[in-house]
Design a protein around this motif. Sequence first.
Motif, short mmCIF file in Angstrom:
data_model
loop_
_atom_site.label_atom_id
_atom_site.label_comp_id
_atom_site.label_asym_id
_atom_site.label_seq_id
_atom_site.Cartn_x
_atom_site.Cartn_y
_atom_site.Cartn_z
N UNK A 73 0.82 -1.21 0.00
CA UNK A 73 0.00 0.00 0.00
C UNK A 73 0.86 1.27 0.00
N UNK A 74 2.17 1.11 -0.03
CA UNK A 74 3.09 2.26 0.03
C UNK A 74 2.85 3.09 1.28
N UNK A 75 2.66 2.42 2.39
CA UNK A 75 2.40 3.08 3.66
C UNK A 75 0.91 3.21 3.88
N UNK A 76 0.53 3.59 5.08
CA UNK A 76 -0.88 3.74 5.41
C UNK A 76 -1.08 5.05 6.17
N UNK A 77 -2.27 5.58 6.06
CA UNK A 77 -2.62 6.75 6.86
C UNK A 77 -2.88 6.30 8.28
N UNK A 78 -2.37 7.02 9.25
CA UNK A 78 -2.54 6.61 10.64
C UNK A 78 -4.01 6.53 11.04
N UNK A 79 -4.87 7.31 10.39
CA UNK A 79 -6.29 7.26 10.73
C UNK A 79 -6.92 5.93 10.33
N UNK A 80 -6.31 5.21 9.39
CA UNK A 80 -6.83 3.91 8.96
C UNK A 80 -6.03 2.74 9.50
N UNK A 81 -5.06 3.02 10.35
CA UNK A 81 -4.16 1.97 10.83
C UNK A 81 -4.91 0.81 11.50
N UNK A 82 -5.89 1.11 12.32
CA UNK A 82 -6.64 0.04 12.99
C UNK A 82 -7.31 -0.88 11.98
N UNK A 83 -7.82 -0.33 10.90
CA UNK A 83 -8.47 -1.15 9.87
C UNK A 83 -7.45 -2.03 9.15
N UNK A 84 -6.30 -1.45 8.79
CA UNK A 84 -5.26 -2.24 8.14
C UNK A 84 -4.80 -3.38 9.06
N UNK A 85 -4.60 -3.08 10.33
CA UNK A 85 -4.15 -4.11 11.27
C UNK A 85 -5.21 -5.19 11.46
#
Length: 99
Positions: A61-73
């Motif tokens: 994903x070339x990094x993630x936005x911290x606001x979406x981090x919980x969803x990615x995890x």
Amino acid sequence: MLAPDVVLCTDCSGSLGAAARHLGVEHHALNLSKGQRVQGAWHIQNANAYHARLKNCIRRFNGVASSYLASYLGWFRALDRSAQSPRQPAPFLALAIGA
């Protein structure tokens, strides 16, 4: 944040040991520079392997936005746990709708 009954298993980093003492959690330090990777039930390579799988997943994903981090995890945990069994759509749909 760590639960009060967590067991923290790390390399011999002084800062992590100090943090464990400050938080009042059990800490097991393994000395990787001396080749110590296993000490009874404590095995640092499990954490290292999980970290490598997580980095590999996020990299696409070339990094993630911290606001979406919980969803990615959350999705990473679901995919990682299902890696040993065939992926069926129903469990993933249940996770997506919070069932």
